[in-house]
Design an enzyme around this catalytic site. Structure first.
Site, mmCIF file in Angstrom:
data_model
loop_
_atom_site.group_PDB
_atom_site.id
_atom_site.type_symbol
_atom_site.label_atom_id
_atom_site.label_comp_id
_atom_site.label_asym_id
_atom_site.label_seq_id
_atom_site.Cartn_x
_atom_site.Cartn_y
_atom_site.Cartn_z
ATOM 1 N N HIS A 60 -3.253 7.940 1.196
ATOM 2 C CA HIS A 60 -4.620 8.462 1.282
ATOM 3 C C HIS A 60 -4.742 9.502 2.389
ATOM 4 O O HIS A 60 -5.456 10.484 2.262
ATOM 5 C CB HIS A 60 -5.615 7.317 1.459
ATOM 6 C CG HIS A 60 -5.736 6.492 0.209
ATOM 7 N ND1 HIS A 60 -5.527 5.140 0.187
ATOM 8 C CD2 HIS A 60 -5.983 6.872 -1.059
ATOM 9 C CE1 HIS A 60 -5.657 4.709 -1.067
ATOM 10 N NE2 HIS A 60 -5.934 5.738 -1.830
ATOM 11 N N GLU A 102 2.040 -6.572 6.173
ATOM 12 C CA GLU A 102 0.577 -6.582 6.302
ATOM 13 C C GLU A 102 -0.040 -6.916 4.945
ATOM 14 O O GLU A 102 0.597 -6.746 3.910
ATOM 15 C CB GLU A 102 0.065 -5.194 6.723
ATOM 16 C CG GLU A 102 0.417 -4.801 8.142
ATOM 17 C CD GLU A 102 0.000 -3.363 8.452
ATOM 18 O OE1 GLU A 102 -0.906 -2.827 7.794
ATOM 19 O OE2 GLU A 102 0.614 -2.780 9.358
ATOM 20 N N HIS A 120 11.118 -2.119 10.421
ATOM 21 C CA HIS A 120 10.647 -3.398 9.868
ATOM 22 C C HIS A 120 11.794 -4.205 9.265
ATOM 23 O O HIS A 120 11.878 -5.421 9.448
ATOM 24 C CB HIS A 120 9.587 -3.159 8.792
ATOM 25 C CG HIS A 120 8.243 -2.806 9.356
ATOM 26 N ND1 HIS A 120 7.555 -3.618 10.229
ATOM 27 C CD2 HIS A 120 7.445 -1.735 9.154
ATOM 28 C CE1 HIS A 120 6.404 -3.059 10.554
ATOM 29 N NE2 HIS A 120 6.308 -1.903 9.919
ATOM 30 N N HIS A 173 5.718 -3.345 2.778
ATOM 31 C CA HIS A 173 4.959 -3.099 4.002
ATOM 32 C C HIS A 173 3.547 -3.651 3.863
ATOM 33 O O HIS A 173 3.130 -4.503 4.601
ATOM 34 C CB HIS A 173 4.918 -1.613 4.366
ATOM 35 C CG HIS A 173 4.394 -1.414 5.757
ATOM 36 N ND1 HIS A 173 3.067 -1.584 6.067
ATOM 37 C CD2 HIS A 173 5.022 -1.144 6.915
ATOM 38 C CE1 HIS A 173 2.903 -1.412 7.368
ATOM 39 N NE2 HIS A 173 4.071 -1.134 7.904
HETATM 40 CO CO CO Z 1 4.530 -0.821 9.925
#
Ligand code: CO
Length: 303
Positions: free
Chosen positions: A114, A204, A236, A173
């Site tokens: 976005h 998340e 990550h 992610h």
């Molecule tokens: Co991250």
């Protein structure tokens, strides 16, 4: 003196001005802008290089941009600067490209995608004559066809050593907000429909690792393969997934009496994943320049 500075300013603005690029009478000059989140881990760059290799078959100039401000700042400090979306658009215009295909190398329509869309709109509004067209290729997962092809590519690339009784957990992610959350939830369901021991969890958002860990325990799983569901196997994957800290996924799996086996390959290296991105680049009808004209006409502002 004053006029000297004025001249200097005019020359400088002519040099950097992209407004001259879109002369409609000459043939279009096409180029590709690949936009990734970015990475500071040199070894994980292989996944982005593999994507660039796949796009090089198009025989068009390729420019890269990273959407992550933090990544770009770190790279700048390391003396390896990367372009932002706005800088890359300027670069494309300066190279004389008139028709740009922008491909989002994000996994889903989340925060980073976005932001990319907003940057393109901002650039085009500020430089309305810079490009004749800017076609935006959407992220990896948007449709059911994408999901089917991505699941095929993910399962096909799993190490052959994985046995049918062993689970695999893909690390996405994710975002706390926005449609990306629902997309990852759908991917998790799609994976399980194809392979009941394939799970999707995300750093998340709602697809938490806790939920998957509880299922692994309930099913009495002994070994768990861990695979990043991210374009690069970066920070990550190395730390939150495979790291030695107590709260990494590998450590939590070990603490629950199972054996974790991390497989550190970014999605960018997967040919099936590259093919989905290439299809999105070719199939998109999302012209950011001309849709804007249409919007202006609709509101009666364009004459
Ligand atoms: Co991250």
């Amino acid at each position: 003196m004053r006029s000297f500075f004025m001249m200097l300013f005019l020359c400088a603005s002519l040099l950097v001005s992209p407004a001259l690029a879109a002369d409609n009478t000459s043939p279009a000059v096409e180029g590709i802008l690949l936009v990734a989140f970015g990475t500071t881990v040199p070894a994980s760059r292989v996944a982005l290089d593999a994507i660039e290799q796949a796009y090089s078959a198009e025989n068009k100039p390729i420019i890269w941009a990273y959407t992550s401000d933090i990544i770009r700042r770190k790279l700048e400090k390391q003396g390896k600067p990367a372009l932002s979306v706005m800088e890359a658009m300027d670069r494309a215009a300066q190279m004389g490209l008139t028709s740009l295909r922008v491909q989002s190398l994000h996994v889903g329509p989340g925060e980073e995608f976005h932001q990319l869309e907003r940057m393109l709109v901002k650039y085009i509004c500020g430089n309305p004559k810079a490009f004749r067209s800017v076609m935006l290729g959407h992220p990896l997962l948007e449709s059911e066809q994408d999901m089917d092809e991505v699941i095929d590519a993910l399962l096909a690339a799993l190490p052959k050593d994985r046995k049918a009784t062993e689970a695999v957990v893909f690390m996405g992610h994710g975002n706390d907000r926005g449609p990306g959350d629902l997309m990852l939830y759908a991917l998790g369901k799609g994976l399980q429909a194809r392979d009941e021991l394939a799970f999707l969890a995300a750093v998340e958002g709602s697809s938490s690792f806790d939920k998957v860990l509880a299922q692994l325990k309930a099913k009495g799983i002994k070994r768990v393969w861990l695979q990043p569901m991210m374009i690069v196997a970066g920070d990550h994957a190395l730390n939150d997934m495979a790291g030695s800290e107590d709260d990494s996924w590998a450590s939590q799996i070990r603490a629950a009496g199972m054996e974790p086996i991390p497989h550190l390959k970014g999605l960018g290296e997967n040919k099936g994943i590259q093919a989905v991105f290439l299809r999105h680049t070719k199939d998109t009808t999302d012209d950011m320049v001309n849709s804007r004209k249409a919007d202006l006409q609709f509101t009666g502002q364009a004459k």
